[in-house]
Every structure is written in C-alpha cells, then in structure tokens.
Design a protein around this motif. Structure first.
Motif, PDB file in Angstrom:
ATOM      1  N   SER A  51      -3.698 -17.036  35.653  1.00 38.28           N
ATOM      2  CA  SER A  51      -3.427 -16.817  37.059  1.00 38.28           C
ATOM      3  C   SER A  51      -4.238 -17.695  37.710  1.00 38.28           C
ATOM      4  N   ASP A  52      -5.748 -17.920  37.427  1.00 34.24           N
ATOM      5  CA  ASP A  52      -6.505 -18.676  37.940  1.00 34.24           C
ATOM      6  C   ASP A  52      -5.973 -20.047  38.193  1.00 34.24           C
ATOM      7  N   PHE A  53      -5.571 -20.578  37.186  1.00 36.52           N
ATOM      8  CA  PHE A  53      -5.088 -21.809  37.077  1.00 36.52           C
ATOM      9  C   PHE A  53      -3.614 -21.835  38.040  1.00 36.52           C
ATOM     10  N   MET A  54      -2.810 -21.245  38.001  1.00 42.61           N
ATOM     11  CA  MET A  54      -1.837 -21.202  38.749  1.00 42.61           C
ATOM     12  C   MET A  54      -2.197 -20.769  40.557  1.00 42.61           C
ATOM     13  N   GLN A  55      -3.198 -20.072  40.618  1.00 42.36           N
ATOM     14  CA  GLN A  55      -3.554 -19.861  41.738  1.00 42.36           C
ATOM     15  C   GLN A  55      -4.298 -21.113  42.600  1.00 42.36           C
ATOM     16  N   CYS A  56      -5.198 -21.767  41.612  1.00 37.60           N
ATOM     17  CA  CYS A  56      -6.190 -22.959  42.038  1.00 37.60           C
ATOM     18  C   CYS A  56      -6.696 -23.568  40.564  1.00 37.60           C
ATOM     19  N   PRO A  57      -6.074 -24.644  40.288  1.00 34.99           N
ATOM     20  CA  PRO A  57      -6.617 -25.285  39.065  1.00 34.99           C
ATOM     21  C   PRO A  57      -8.120 -25.854  39.292  1.00 34.99           C
ATOM     22  N   LEU A  58      -8.817 -25.994  40.368  1.00 37.77           N
ATOM     23  CA  LEU A  58     -10.056 -26.211  40.468  1.00 37.77           C
ATOM     24  C   LEU A  58     -10.900 -25.125  40.289  1.00 37.77           C
ATOM     25  N   LEU A  59     -10.500 -23.833  40.761  1.00 38.48           N
ATOM     26  CA  LEU A  59     -11.021 -22.371  40.506  1.00 38.48           C
ATOM     27  C   LEU A  59     -11.099 -22.511  38.860  1.00 38.48           C
ATOM     28  N   TYR A  60     -10.084 -22.576  38.220  1.00 41.74           N
ATOM     29  CA  TYR A  60     -10.199 -22.455  36.584  1.00 41.74           C
ATOM     30  C   TYR A  60     -11.154 -23.516  36.251  1.00 41.74           C
ATOM     31  N   ARG A  61     -11.137 -24.590  36.552  1.00 38.53           N
ATOM     32  CA  ARG A  61     -11.994 -25.350  36.030  1.00 38.53           C
ATOM     33  C   ARG A  61     -13.501 -24.923  36.340  1.00 38.53           C
ATOM     34  N   PHE A  62     -13.902 -24.421  37.465  1.00 32.41           N
ATOM     35  CA  PHE A  62     -15.058 -23.831  37.887  1.00 32.41           C
ATOM     36  C   PHE A  62     -15.430 -22.794  36.871  1.00 32.41           C
ATOM     37  N   ARG A  63     -14.254 -21.746  36.625  1.00 28.66           N
ATOM     38  CA  ARG A  63     -14.686 -20.664  35.793  1.00 28.66           C
ATOM     39  C   ARG A  63     -14.843 -20.976  34.298  1.00 28.66           C
ATOM     40  N   VAL A  64     -13.879 -21.681  33.958  1.00 31.06           N
ATOM     41  CA  VAL A  64     -13.828 -21.749  32.436  1.00 31.06           C
ATOM     42  C   VAL A  64     -14.623 -22.933  31.977  1.00 31.06           C
ATOM     43  N   ILE A  65     -14.706 -23.982  32.649  1.00 32.32           N
ATOM     44  CA  ILE A  65     -15.477 -25.380  32.142  1.00 32.32           C
ATOM     45  C   ILE A  65     -16.907 -25.284  32.642  1.00 32.32           C
ATOM     46  N   ASP A  66     -17.041 -25.485  33.918  1.00 35.58           N
ATOM     47  CA  ASP A  66     -18.291 -25.389  34.473  1.00 35.58           C
ATOM     48  C   ASP A  66     -18.950 -24.054  34.187  1.00 35.58           C
ATOM     49  N   ARG A  67     -18.263 -22.955  34.379  1.00 32.75           N
ATOM     50  CA  ARG A  67     -18.875 -21.532  34.219  1.00 32.75           C
ATOM     51  C   ARG A  67     -19.953 -21.354  35.159  1.00 32.75           C
TER      52      ARG A  67
END
Length: 348
Positions: A51-67
């Motif tokens: 859902s994060d990625f579908m809402q905003c891919p950059l949000l996904y990056r911040f949460r999953v990759i950059d943490r």
C-alpha cells in the motif's frame, strides 16, 4: 491491521534482506548507544508496504530502504492498543468475554505497550496532568465497547489470533503479514477477520479497503490450497462490518497485480529512481523535510544502482528528480491501494 511485524521506525519487519546485486544485510552498528542502520534491498512484500508503494513510491523507499524514523501517532498507537485488548480477551472463558472485562484489560495492555515500544511515551510527554492521556484511553474504551455491538465473543472460538503467514509464489516473491483473527467453521469454511479502529470508507474506496484482505486470502490459499469463505472488516470507529466472499479468480487477479507491483519495486530498487506521488495524505507524512515535493532532498541512495550498461555501481545516488516512482505505479492517476492496468500491465 498489521501490527506485530512492525519494526524499526515503523517499518514492517517482513521486508528482509534481498537476494540480488550487492544487497546489504540488516545490521545495527555503532557505539555509545548510537545506532547506525544499514540499508537493505526489499526481499518480501506485506499489505502495508504494498500500500505504501501504491500510495507513494518514495514513501516506500523511505520506510523500507532508508528506514527513516517516524514519530508514533495517537491514532496508530490507539489501534495497536485496541487490537491487543481484543486479542487477549479470547484468553478468558467464553462466558467471561464481556465489555467490562475487555475494558479492564486496557491499563495493563497500555503498560505492556510502553514497555515494548518506549517511544510511544513521547505521545503524552507534554501532558503532565494526564488529561490528554485520560481522554485517549477513554476513546480506546469506547472502541472496545463498540465491538460488542458488532460481534459476540462468547460465541466465537478463533482458530488463530495475530497469525503470522508467509507464502512464496512460483515467481519467488515472498508474501507475508499478520492476520488479526482466523475463524474456522465446523464445515471447514475459513473466515479472515481484521479490526479497524477508524471509520468505514465510502463505497468508491471499498475496493481499496479490501486489498489487504484479498492479500491475506491469497497467502492462505497458497499455503493451504483453501479459498477463504469470507473476508470481514470490522470498523470500530463507525460501527460497520464489511464482508466480501472471494472466489479463486479474485485471488489470481491479486497475484498478478502483486507481481506487477513487485516488478516495479525491483526496477526502482536497481535504478535508484523513486518518484514522489503527492496526494492529500502528504499532510500526515513524517518525511516532508526530505521530499522534493516540499523542497527537500532525499538522503543519498544507499544501495548499488544499475547503469544503462547494466553494470551496478555503488550507492550514494540522490533520488531527487527521479523520473520513476518505482516507476510503473507512479505514472498517471493511481488511487491508493490500486495499481492501474495502464501502469502495471494488469487487468482485473
């Protein structure tokens, strides 16, 4: 609601280290109490992160990759508290599962939550008299009490509570998450139940709300070769119960959608190109300071990136100005909890 797998900075613990080019392993380093988290490439998908990625891919990056760290919110923390109360209530014999008994569990579960997640104490740091905390706990009590008007726990014997599920698709993609409750009828029919402490969405957003449930149904089908008979969302905020009876074709469509979504995530991970997707939800985002949409600059990309020649180079590439938001889900107008057929090559 996904709860127990949530890890550092509100990031689901189901996003483990990935196989692939120069993927890093999750470790914590540092001295004198200073923790440095090493970035990892995604290896699995949960409903929340999808859902994060579908809402905003950059949000996904911040949460999953950059943490990146996120502050706890009163609403999310209250949801976690209410979920823990409803889970623990079933420890009591059926006849003792009453509203007063459930409400009496709140103080103890709040203490346990503060012990396991000390950061939630910050929510009421500016409340020396405890007035806000009292109101907040009162709201949790009302949500718990409302549940008794929607379901009768004296007539329920869940087969599973807070059930962790994980399945690997034929493609190698791992899907995982935590189901609030699983009921199994004497006939063997399976019902998946999820508690929501907010209000039921408007009809035009109903499909988005069912995305998480269909995700779980897909995992159960892949694990048990059984299509759940019913998916049930219990909205404590508005007192609504939404049900959906899936068929095999539903789950096959969800699987195709997730595979397309994962391909977009894989592409963005390899290229380091993540596009922000501004919506009304941006107002609740903790990462505005590092988002290009708000004049910020994302931190240097910490994973190796693939160049036009297909060769991977070291990390440190800024995502500012990236043209792809995990690419395919970000182009055009895509509603949250949906991947457009045009963008992802998926048709329902």
């Amino acid at each position: 609601m996904e709860t127990s797998t949530e890890g550092v900075a509100g990031v689901s613990g189901d996003e483990g280290a990935a196989a692939g080019p120069a993927a890093d392993v999750t470790v914590e380093t540092g001295t004198a109490g200073v923790v440095e988290r090493v970035a990892i490439a995604p290896a699995s998908l949960s409903p929340s992160r999808a859902s994060d990625f579908m809402q905003c891919p950059l949000l996904y990056r911040f949460r999953v990759i950059d943490r990146l760290p996120e502050k706890p919110s009163e609403a999310a923390t209250r949801g976690t508290l209410v979920h823990s109360v409803l889970e623990r209530l079933f420890d009591a014999p059926a006849a003792e599962r009453t509203a007063p008994r459930a409400k009496s569990l709140i103080p103890g579960q709040w203490d346990r939550l503060r012990e396991s997640r000390p950061e939630v104490v910050e929510l009421f740091a500016d409340d020396p008299e405890g007035e806000r905390l009292t109101r907040w706990l009162g709201e949790a009590e009302r949500l718990v009490e409302r549940w008794f008007s929607l379901e009768d726990p004296t007539r329920l014997e869940p087969a599973e509570r807070e059930m962790f599920v994980e399945a690997e698709l034929d493609s190698g993609l791992k899907l995982r998450g935590i189901i609030d409750r699983v009921d199994v009828a004497p006939t063997g029919d399976v019902r998946i139940v999820d508690y929501k402490t907010g209000k039921a969405p408007r009809p035009e957003y109903a499909e988005g709300a069912l995305f998480q449930m269909k995700f779980y149904a897909l995992v159960v089908w892949r694990l048990k070769q059984v299509v759940p008979r019913r998916l049930q969302l219990v909205y404590l905020g508005s007192g609504d119960v939404v049900t959906y009876d899936p068929v095999l074709a539903d789950l096959e469509r969800v699987e195709r959608k997730l595979l397309a979504l994962w391909e977009a995530i894989r592409l963005a991970t390899e290229t380091g190109e993540w596009r922000p997707r501004p919506t009304k939800l941006c107002g609740w985002c903790d990462h505005q300071a590092v988002c290009p949409e708000f004049g910020g600059t994302p931190p240097p990309y910490p994973l190796p990136v693939r160049g036009a020649d297909g060769v991977f180079a070291g990390g440190g590439v800024s995502a500012e100005g990236a043209d792809v938001g995990g690419g395919i889900a970000a182009r055009g107008s895509v509603a949250p909890h949906d991947v457009s057929a045009k963008g992802a090559g998926v048709t329902d």
